[in-house]
Structures are given as structure tokens and as C-alpha cells.
Design an enzyme around this catalytic site. Structure first.
Site, mmCIF file in Angstrom:
data_model
loop_
_atom_site.group_PDB
_atom_site.id
_atom_site.type_symbol
_atom_site.label_atom_id
_atom_site.label_comp_id
_atom_site.label_asym_id
_atom_site.label_seq_id
_atom_site.Cartn_x
_atom_site.Cartn_y
_atom_site.Cartn_z
ATOM 1 N N LYS A 28 15.954 7.574 9.013
ATOM 2 C CA LYS A 28 14.589 8.065 8.795
ATOM 3 C C LYS A 28 14.273 9.285 9.658
ATOM 4 C CE LYS A 28 12.701 3.539 7.474
ATOM 5 N NZ LYS A 28 11.630 2.543 7.725
ATOM 6 N N PHE A 34 14.849 8.174 3.315
ATOM 7 C CA PHE A 34 14.749 6.737 3.015
ATOM 8 C C PHE A 34 13.881 6.589 1.768
ATOM 9 C CE2 PHE A 34 13.693 2.288 3.516
ATOM 10 C CZ PHE A 34 14.778 1.744 4.179
ATOM 11 N N LYS A 88 6.070 -1.875 0.942
ATOM 12 C CA LYS A 88 7.077 -0.829 1.060
ATOM 13 C C LYS A 88 6.874 -0.061 2.365
ATOM 14 C CE LYS A 88 8.810 -1.630 -3.079
ATOM 15 N NZ LYS A 88 8.103 -2.898 -3.349
ATOM 16 N N ASP A 89 7.943 0.563 2.829
ATOM 17 C CA ASP A 89 7.927 1.283 4.097
ATOM 18 C C ASP A 89 6.930 2.436 4.081
ATOM 19 O OD1 ASP A 89 10.832 0.232 3.593
ATOM 20 O OD2 ASP A 89 10.662 0.432 5.762
ATOM 21 N N ARG A 90 6.342 2.683 5.251
ATOM 22 C CA ARG A 90 5.480 3.844 5.408
ATOM 23 C C ARG A 90 6.295 5.120 5.577
ATOM 24 N NH1 ARG A 90 1.623 5.055 10.702
ATOM 25 N NH2 ARG A 90 1.035 7.191 10.108
#
Length: 350
Positions: A28, A34, A88-90
Site C-alpha cells: 500500500k 491495493f 473494504k479497505d480505506r
């Protein structure tokens, strides 16, 4: 590795890997390194008609719950009326579906979609008869770039080949447990009986409902950490990818571990003995479950990435892609091979 925080508790937040890590890498470095795409059976869940407007959004730098709150504000509906399948990822570029309860407002959908598109790219839209629920997606597709990779390419390629064949230990990621295991410390302080009254309070919109949601988070952290401890024991003795005597019949697809509940575990015989021995070392966490009506559940010990592929891009940059079922972590998969430095954390996140 154990982390000691200000409360004095030491929580292990890094667990043994299947064959040892063979390399280091940075994760990241930028959000575009990502990418996560939610895989959803649109024809079944979003048939095109109904009271809910469903939007497939591409977002960067915003987590799922923040986007859901903003969508509720824009639509003038309750937060409860916005649905999604998973968090979900930030610090990533993510694609996922949201549903919004907008009965009888089809005529204004186009205007609303244009408004949303001013904040997040709208990739698709359709109507559905009900809201989207957690876990209804079939998978998540990951496309990940690792930078400044340090290690033998031959050893990394061999480890990735083995990953495709055998999978990796299916640990919960350390982010679930909070900074230095802070969510686990909060779990020790909570009243587990409050979980049984959470739904009623939430319906009345009281502060108790919000506090109850936090209690569920802490309780889930405790449950997940105990699973990781059992899995770590199985990794250490080499049995993590093998069914033991006493494996519950419903887990016939492969070895599983306990998501602890009232009564502990559904395993029997030798496997039950292993699980109760591990959890019994943490009586403060174990007794949280006796005061709830949470049923024991099972979780696979092995995470098996599908469609795994990779490509070296220059000397120290590696592109990796794969598909995982809901509730399983890409960082867990990669962490079985690489010592990862998450560049989105700490000073890199300023």
C-alpha cells in the site's frame, strides 16, 4: 510477537506461518497498489426492479461505513436503510455494491446517481426488492503491487507455487484487534449480557444501541483472537491443514477451528481437547461467552486463494492477483510469505 499496552496485557498479534517468511516487502505505498473488486451474482441479488436502488461504486481513500453514512445523508434515509455486503479497505481502490431504500422514487434515480457520481465513480446501477446484506457477495478479487521486495526471487516463486497448492493459515488480520490489542482489553471490561439486549435498544435509537454495536466489535475481536490462538497451535504442530479426530461433521470440506460461543466448541474427541486446552489458557476471555446466547461456529483453518497469478515488474516490484471468499484476508495470505510493511499506517498515513 506480543504487544504490551498501557493496561499491562500482552496480546500476541503475529502468529506462526506455515513454512516461514522468505522475503520482505512494502504494501500500500499508494492506494492504487491495493485493488479490491467485490464479486456479486448481480442477476440473483439485483434483478432490476424493487424498492432499493443499488449502486456499484469505485472508491479511493474512503472506508465502506463512511460511504454508507454519506449515501444515507445524500438520500435522506436512515443509516439502516443502506446495505452492503462487506467492509473494504480505506487505503485502496475498491469496487463494491451499496443498496439504498428509495421506494417510489424511480423517476429521480438518474438525478441521484449523477449526484453520487460527483463523489465516487458509479460503475453500474439497478433496482432490487430488498437491501444487500453482509456476506452475500461470493468473493473478493485482489490485485496487489508489492514494492521494494527483498529476498530471493527463486524462493519467492517457490513459496507462491506452494501457496497456490496448499493455501495458508486462515488467521484473522491484526487490524481486527485494535492498536496493541486494544479491542481485546475493551472486551475484558464489557458486560457480555448486554449483547443479548442490543437489538432492542438499537431499535429505540438509544445510546445503548450505539454502545451495543461497539460491544459486538469487542466481542468479535475476542472470538477471532481465540480462533487465531487455536490455529497457531495447529500450525506449530503441523496439523493446520489436516482434519483431526473429532472434526464436526458439518466441516467435512476441510479442517476448521472454533468461533467460540456459549458451550465453547462443537468439536469432539481429540480436536475438542486441543481447542479447550488453548482457550482455557485465557479464562478472562473464555468466560465472556458463558453469559451470551452466541452459538459456537466453525471457520476454515486454511485459506485457499483461487486464480493465483503473479508477475515481476522490474527488479524489486511484484504484482500478485487472486480471489478469496468473503471474510478472508489478503494480508493474511501474503503475510504467510512476506514480512509486510504497510505504508498506509503511522507516519506514512499523514
Amino acid at each position: 510477537m506480543s504487544n504490551q499496552n498501557t493496561t499491562g496485557h500482552q496480546w500476541r498479534l503475529d502468529w506462526p506461518t506455515s513454512h516461514g517468511r522468505v522475503a520482505r516487502a512494502q504494501l500500500k505505498s499508494v492506494p492504487e497498489d491495493f485493488r479490491v473488486e467485490e464479486v456479486l451474482t448481480v442477476s440473483d441479488l439485483i434483478p432490476g426492479e424493487g424498492e432499493h436502488l443499488c449502486l456499484c461504486l469505485e472508491k479511493t481513500g474512503d472506508n465502506t461505513e463512511f460511504v454508507a453514512r454519506q449515501l444515507a445523508r445524500m438520500a435522506g434515509c436512515r443509516g439502516f436503510d443502506v446495505g452492503f455486503c462487506g467492509l473494504k479497505d480505506r487505503h485502496a481502490v475498491t469496487t463494491q455494491w451499496f443498496s439504498l431504500y428509495r421506494p417510489g422514487m424511480e423517476a429521480s434515480d438518474d438525478y441521484f446517481i449523477r449526484e453520487v457520481d460527483g463523489h465516487w465513480r458509479v460503475l453500474a446501477s439497478a433496482r432490487a426488492p430488498r437491501k444487500l446484506r453482509r456476506g452475500e457477495h461470493s468473493a473478493n478479487r485482489f490485485a496487489i503491487v508489492l514494492r521494494n521486495v527483498e529476498g530471493s526471487k527463486a524462493e519467492i516463486d517457490e513459496a507462491l507455487d506452494r501457496l497456490g497448492e496448499q493455501g495458508a493459515p486462515n488467521y484473522f488480520g491484526p487490524q481486527r484487534f485494535g492498536h496493541d490489542g486494544g479491542n481485546l482489553d475493551r472486551a475484558l471490561k464489557m458486560d457480555p449480557s448486554q449483547l443479548n439486549r442490543r437489538k432492542g435498544r438499537a431499535k429505540r435509537g438509544s445510546r445503548g444501541g450505539r454502545d451495543g454495536s461497539k460491544n459486538v466489535l469487542y466481542f468479535s475481536a475476542a472470538r477471532s483472537w481465540l480462533f487465531n490462538e487455536v490455529l497457531a497451535t495447529r500450525v506449530s504442530d503441523g496439523s493446520w491443514n489436516t482434519c483431526l479426530s473429532g472434526e464436526p461433521a458439518e466441516s467435512a470440506a476441510g479442517p476448521t477451528g472454533p468461533m467460540w460461543g456459549d458451550g465453547g466448541t462443537t468439536a469432539t474427541d481429540g480436536q475438542e481437547a486441543v481447542e479447550r486446552d488453548v482457550v482455557g489458557k485465557w479464562p478472562e476471555l473464555e468466560r465472556l461467552f458463558a453469559a451470551t446466547r452466541m452459538q459456537p461456529e466453525r471457520r476454515p483453518l486454511v485459506v485457499q486463494p483461487q486464480e493465483l497469478d503473479w508477475e515481476w515488474q522490474g527488479g524489486d516490484t511484484l504484482f500478485i492477483c487472486f480471489v478469496l471468499p468473503p471474510g478472508q484476508y489478503a494480508t493474511t495470505v501474503l503475510g504467510d510469505i512476506f514480512e509486510l510493511e504497510d505504508m498506509s499506517l503511522g507516519r506514512h498515513n499523514e
